[in-house]
Write a protein that holds these residues in place. Structure first.
Motif, mmCIF file in Angstrom:
data_model
loop_
_atom_site.group_PDB
_atom_site.id
_atom_site.type_symbol
_atom_site.label_atom_id
_atom_site.label_comp_id
_atom_site.label_asym_id
_atom_site.label_seq_id
_atom_site.Cartn_x
_atom_site.Cartn_y
_atom_site.Cartn_z
ATOM 1 N N MET A 42 10.499 6.800 3.810
ATOM 2 C CA MET A 42 11.415 7.958 4.547
ATOM 3 C C MET A 42 11.518 7.623 6.005
ATOM 4 S SD MET A 42 7.235 10.716 4.433
ATOM 5 C CE MET A 42 7.348 11.319 2.511
ATOM 6 N N LEU A 43 11.463 6.611 6.504
ATOM 7 C CA LEU A 43 12.043 6.425 7.642
ATOM 8 C C LEU A 43 13.671 5.707 6.882
ATOM 9 C CD1 LEU A 43 10.224 4.528 9.751
ATOM 10 C CD2 LEU A 43 10.889 6.810 10.316
ATOM 11 N N LEU A 81 10.339 14.182 10.554
ATOM 12 C CA LEU A 81 8.824 14.675 10.438
ATOM 13 C C LEU A 81 8.528 14.386 9.304
ATOM 14 C CD1 LEU A 81 9.749 18.753 11.550
ATOM 15 C CD2 LEU A 81 8.585 16.481 13.078
ATOM 16 N N GLY A 82 8.921 14.178 7.904
ATOM 17 C CA GLY A 82 7.722 13.664 7.035
ATOM 18 C C GLY A 82 7.197 12.255 7.503
ATOM 19 N N ALA A 83 7.711 11.359 7.713
ATOM 20 C CA ALA A 83 7.628 10.370 8.646
ATOM 21 C C ALA A 83 6.680 10.014 9.678
ATOM 22 C CB ALA A 83 8.480 9.330 8.429
ATOM 23 N N GLY A 84 6.396 10.832 10.901
ATOM 24 C CA GLY A 84 5.697 11.264 11.318
ATOM 25 C C GLY A 84 4.234 11.245 10.886
ATOM 26 N N MET A 85 4.056 12.431 9.631
ATOM 27 C CA MET A 85 2.793 12.855 9.550
ATOM 28 C C MET A 85 2.196 12.024 8.173
ATOM 29 S SD MET A 85 0.973 15.672 8.457
ATOM 30 C CE MET A 85 2.247 17.090 9.210
ATOM 31 N N VAL A 86 3.128 11.184 7.505
ATOM 32 C CA VAL A 86 1.996 10.222 6.846
ATOM 33 C C VAL A 86 1.408 9.220 7.859
ATOM 34 C CG1 VAL A 86 3.063 8.124 5.403
ATOM 35 C CG2 VAL A 86 3.482 9.960 4.666
ATOM 36 N N ALA A 87 2.286 9.333 9.074
ATOM 37 C CA ALA A 87 1.599 7.918 10.120
ATOM 38 C C ALA A 87 0.585 8.213 10.787
ATOM 39 C CB ALA A 87 2.974 7.623 11.078
ATOM 40 N N PHE A 88 -0.186 9.614 10.551
ATOM 41 C CA PHE A 88 -0.905 10.187 11.452
ATOM 42 C C PHE A 88 -2.033 10.173 10.411
ATOM 43 C CE2 PHE A 88 1.745 11.892 14.648
ATOM 44 C CZ PHE A 88 1.141 11.635 15.454
ATOM 45 N N ILE A 89 -1.870 9.680 8.796
ATOM 46 C CA ILE A 89 -3.324 9.453 8.116
ATOM 47 C C ILE A 89 -4.235 8.446 8.022
ATOM 48 C CG2 ILE A 89 -3.673 9.630 5.282
ATOM 49 C CD1 ILE A 89 -0.946 11.207 4.826
ATOM 50 N N PRO A 90 -5.021 8.311 8.160
ATOM 51 C CA PRO A 90 -5.331 7.197 7.924
ATOM 52 C C PRO A 90 -5.750 6.144 6.928
ATOM 53 C CG PRO A 90 -7.197 8.984 8.743
ATOM 54 C CD PRO A 90 -5.674 9.702 8.439
ATOM 55 N N SER A 91 -5.200 4.860 6.919
ATOM 56 C CA SER A 91 -4.888 4.085 5.755
ATOM 57 C C SER A 91 -6.248 3.996 5.118
ATOM 58 C CB SER A 91 -4.425 2.557 6.683
ATOM 59 O OG SER A 91 -3.091 2.830 7.165
ATOM 60 N N PHE A 116 14.326 8.762 -2.906
ATOM 61 C CA PHE A 116 13.950 9.057 -4.222
ATOM 62 C C PHE A 116 12.688 8.243 -4.794
ATOM 63 C CE2 PHE A 116 13.351 10.423 -8.927
ATOM 64 C CZ PHE A 116 12.673 11.882 -8.678
ATOM 65 N N GLY A 117 13.306 6.905 -5.328
ATOM 66 C CA GLY A 117 12.530 6.093 -6.462
ATOM 67 C C GLY A 117 11.040 5.509 -5.654
ATOM 68 N N LEU A 118 11.475 5.159 -4.548
ATOM 69 C CA LEU A 118 10.364 4.304 -4.301
ATOM 70 C C LEU A 118 8.954 6.238 -3.283
ATOM 71 C CD1 LEU A 118 8.874 1.511 -4.438
ATOM 72 C CD2 LEU A 118 9.337 1.293 -1.804
ATOM 73 N N ILE A 119 9.533 6.193 -2.821
ATOM 74 C CA ILE A 119 8.272 7.747 -2.035
ATOM 75 C C ILE A 119 8.303 8.548 -3.561
ATOM 76 C CG2 ILE A 119 8.811 10.474 -1.553
ATOM 77 C CD1 ILE A 119 10.657 9.366 0.317
ATOM 78 N N HIS A 120 8.373 8.331 -4.861
ATOM 79 C CA HIS A 120 8.280 9.267 -5.983
ATOM 80 C C HIS A 120 7.107 8.473 -6.103
ATOM 81 C CE1 HIS A 120 8.124 11.299 -9.801
ATOM 82 N NE2 HIS A 120 8.307 10.582 -10.746
ATOM 83 N N ALA A 121 7.782 6.682 -6.676
ATOM 84 C CA ALA A 121 6.755 6.087 -7.522
ATOM 85 C C ALA A 121 5.212 5.786 -6.545
ATOM 86 C CB ALA A 121 7.015 4.487 -7.632
ATOM 87 N N GLY A 169 0.856 -1.436 0.086
ATOM 88 C CA GLY A 169 0.443 -0.547 -0.058
ATOM 89 C C GLY A 169 1.353 1.454 -0.199
ATOM 90 N N VAL A 170 0.161 2.160 -0.318
ATOM 91 C CA VAL A 170 0.857 3.408 -0.604
ATOM 92 C C VAL A 170 1.143 4.188 0.940
ATOM 93 C CG1 VAL A 170 0.906 6.552 -1.462
ATOM 94 C CG2 VAL A 170 0.106 4.221 -2.754
ATOM 95 N N LYS A 171 1.162 3.788 1.959
ATOM 96 C CA LYS A 171 0.992 4.467 3.210
ATOM 97 C C LYS A 171 2.647 4.008 3.572
ATOM 98 C CE LYS A 171 -0.832 5.564 8.061
ATOM 99 N NZ LYS A 171 -1.868 5.612 9.060
ATOM 100 N N ARG A 172 2.478 2.419 3.540
ATOM 101 C CA ARG A 172 3.543 2.007 3.721
ATOM 102 C C ARG A 172 4.900 1.992 3.714
ATOM 103 N NH1 ARG A 172 1.789 -4.030 6.039
ATOM 104 N NH2 ARG A 172 0.063 -3.512 4.641
ATOM 105 N N THR A 173 4.199 2.183 2.685
ATOM 106 C CA THR A 173 5.123 2.390 1.098
ATOM 107 C C THR A 173 6.560 3.341 1.851
ATOM 108 O OG1 THR A 173 4.747 1.125 -0.435
ATOM 109 C CG2 THR A 173 6.282 2.469 -1.322
#
Length: 391
Positions: free
Chosen positions: A279-280, A376-386, A310-315, A270-274
Motif C-alpha cells: 500500500m505504501l 490512509l489504507g496503509a495506516g489502517m493496516v498498520a493498526f491491525i494487531p499482527s 494490485f498483484g501482491l495486495i490481491h494475493a 506475513g499478510v500484514k507486512r505484505t
C-alpha cells in the motif's frame, strides 16, 4: 466421484486457466478503454465518472447475492455458467444504445452478472487444486496474461479503427468466456463443507476484519483516477493508443511475476507486512502519476509498481480471506471483499475522480488525492494487531 476426479484433472486446470484468461482479458479491454469509448460517444468527464460509479455499485449487490446461493447450494459452477451467459446477453444491448441512462443500465446489468464469475471461479479453482497456493497461483496468473494480451490488442485496434473497437472485442471475449465455462468441472459437494446454522456475521463484526475491509476499500478508492481516466490521461500526454496499451500491459506483466513469487513472499513476511509495504508503494505510484507522468521513465516505474498495488495486495487479501473465513464461509467472504472493497471503494473512487478530472485539468489533484487514500489504507493496516493476521 468421477466428477470430482475430473475436477482435479490437468484438463480442468487448463480450462480454469482459460476462464481466468478471458475474464481478466475482458477487464483488460473495458477497464482501461471504457473511458475512451465513452469519450468517443461524446460523454463529459463528469458523466464518465458518474457512469463508472453507477456500474461499479453493481459490484456491491452481485457478489453477495451469488455467493449466498453458492454457499447454500454448493453449486458454484452452475452459478458461474449462469453469470457468464447473462453477462454476454446483456452486453449485446450496448451495440444498440447510445444515451447516458441506456448505457448505464446496460453496463450495470452486465456488471451485476459479471460479478458472479470471479468469486465462483476462485472457489472452484481452490477446490480443484486442493488449496495448494502454488498451483492456484499458476492457474490465476493466466488471468494477468489475458489482461496483457487483450489490453495491447485493444490499444492497437483503437489506433487502427476507432474508439468503438473495445465493445466489439468485448462481445467476442464474453461469448468465448461463456462457452469455456460449459467445459468446467467442480468437486462434488461432499468434498466441501456447506454452510450450516452458524452465521458469517460473527466473523465480519471483528476489529481485524473491519480493519482489513476498510483498508481494502481505501485502496480501491485510490484507484478511481487510474481505472477511469488513465488511458485518457496518457492520450492527453501525447501517448498513442498502442503505447498506452503497452504501458498497461507492462504493469500486468509485473503482476504476473509477483503472482509467481507471492506465495513465498507472504509466507516469509506475513499478510500484514505484505499489505502494508504494498500500500505504501501504491501511494508512491499515484504520486509519480500526479507529478511526473510526462516523463516516460517515471510512467514506466509507476506501471511496474502495479505488481504491488494490485498483484501482491490481491494475493495477500485472498490469503487472508482463505484462512480467516475457512471452508464454510469462503465464498461469502470473497464476495464481501469484492462488493465492499471493489464495489463501494471503486464506486466512490470513480465518482470522485469524475468530479475532479475536468477534462484532464484536474489530473494532478486527482492522483494527489489518490496518494492520500493509499496512505490512509496503509495506516489502517498498520493498526491491525499482527497476532490476528495469517502468517
Amino acid at each position: 466421484m468421477v466428477a470430482t476426479q475430473a475436477a482435479f484433472s490437468r484438463g480442468n486446470l487448463v480450462m480454469l486457466s482459460l476462464t481466468f484468461f478471458l475474464y481478466f482479458g475482458q477487464l483488460g479491454v473495458l477497464v482501461p478503454y471504457l473511458g475512451v469509448f465513452l469519450d468517443g460517444r461524446g460523454f463529459s468527464s463528469q458523466e464518465i465518472g458518474e457512469l463508472f460509479a453507477l456500474i461499479t455499485l453493481m459490484r456491491i449487490i452481485g457478489p453477495n447475492l451469488f455467493a449466498a446461493f453458492a454457499d447454500k447450494s454448493g453449486k458454484s459452477l452452475r452459478i458461474l455458467q449462469f453469470g457468464a451467459f447473462l453477462t454476454f446477453a446483456t452486453f449485446c444491448s450496448i451495440f444498440w444504445l447510445n444515451s447516458f441512462w441506456g448505457l448505464t443500465v446496460a453496463f450495470g446489468l452486465m456488471m451485476l452478472f459479471f460479478t458472479a464469475i470471479a468469486p465462483q471461479t476462485e472457489v472452484i479453482t481452490l477446490g480443484s487444486v486442493r488449496g495448494d497456493a502454488t498451483k492456484y497461483s499458476h492457474v490465476r496468473l493466466w488471468g494477468s496474461i489475458g489482461f496483457i494480451v487483450l489490453t495491447v490488442l485493444a490499444g492497437k485496434l483503437i489506433d487502427v479503427f476507432s474508439s468503438e473497437a473495445p465493445i466489439y472485442i468485448s462481445g467476442a471475449v464474453l461469448l468465448g468466456l461463456f462457452l469455456v465455462t460449459l467445459g468446467l468441472k467442480e468437486a462434488s459437494a461432499s468434498e466441501r463443507t456447506l454452510t450450516g446454522g452458524e452465521s458469517i456475521w460473527k466473523k465480519v463484526r471483528t476489529k481485524v476484519f473491519i480493519g482489513f475491509i476498510v483498508s481494502s476499500t481505501l485502496i480501491q478508492v485510490s484507484f478511481g483516477p487510474y481505472y477511469g481516466f488513465f488511458a485518457l490521461y496518457a492520450r492527453d500526454l501525447a501517448y498513442t493508443g498502442q503505447e498506452t496499451g503497452a504501458l498497461i500491459a507492462l504493469g500486468v506483466a509485473a503482476e504476473v511475476i509477483i503472482f509467481l513469487l507471492a506465495g513465498k513472499l507472504i509466507s516469509r513476511f506475513g499478510v500484514k507486512r505484505t499489505l502494508l509495504v504494498s500500500m505504501l508503494l501504491t501511494a508512491l505510484r499515484w504520486h509519480l502519476l500526479a507529478v511526473a507522468a510526462q516523463h516516460w521513465p517515471a510512467l514506466v516505474v509507476s506501471q511496474m509498481l502495479h505488481a504491488f498495488s494490485f498483484g501482491l495486495i490481491h494475493a495477500a487479501s485472498i490469503n487472508f480471506i482463505h484462512h480467516y473465513f475457512g471452508h464454510q464461509f469462503r465464498s461469502q467472504g470473497q464476495a464481501l471483499y469484492t462488493s465492499i472493497g471493489f464495489g463501494v471503494g471503486g464506486a466512490a473512487g470513480n465518482f470522485g475522480a469524475g468530479l475532479i478530472w475536468d477534462q484532464g485539468q484536474g489530473a494532478e489533484i486527482a492522483f494527489t488525492i489518490a496518494t492520500v487514500f493509499a496512505l490512509l489504507g496503509a495506516g489502517m493496516v498498520a493498526f491491525i494487531p499482527s497476532r490476528y493476521m495469517p502468517k
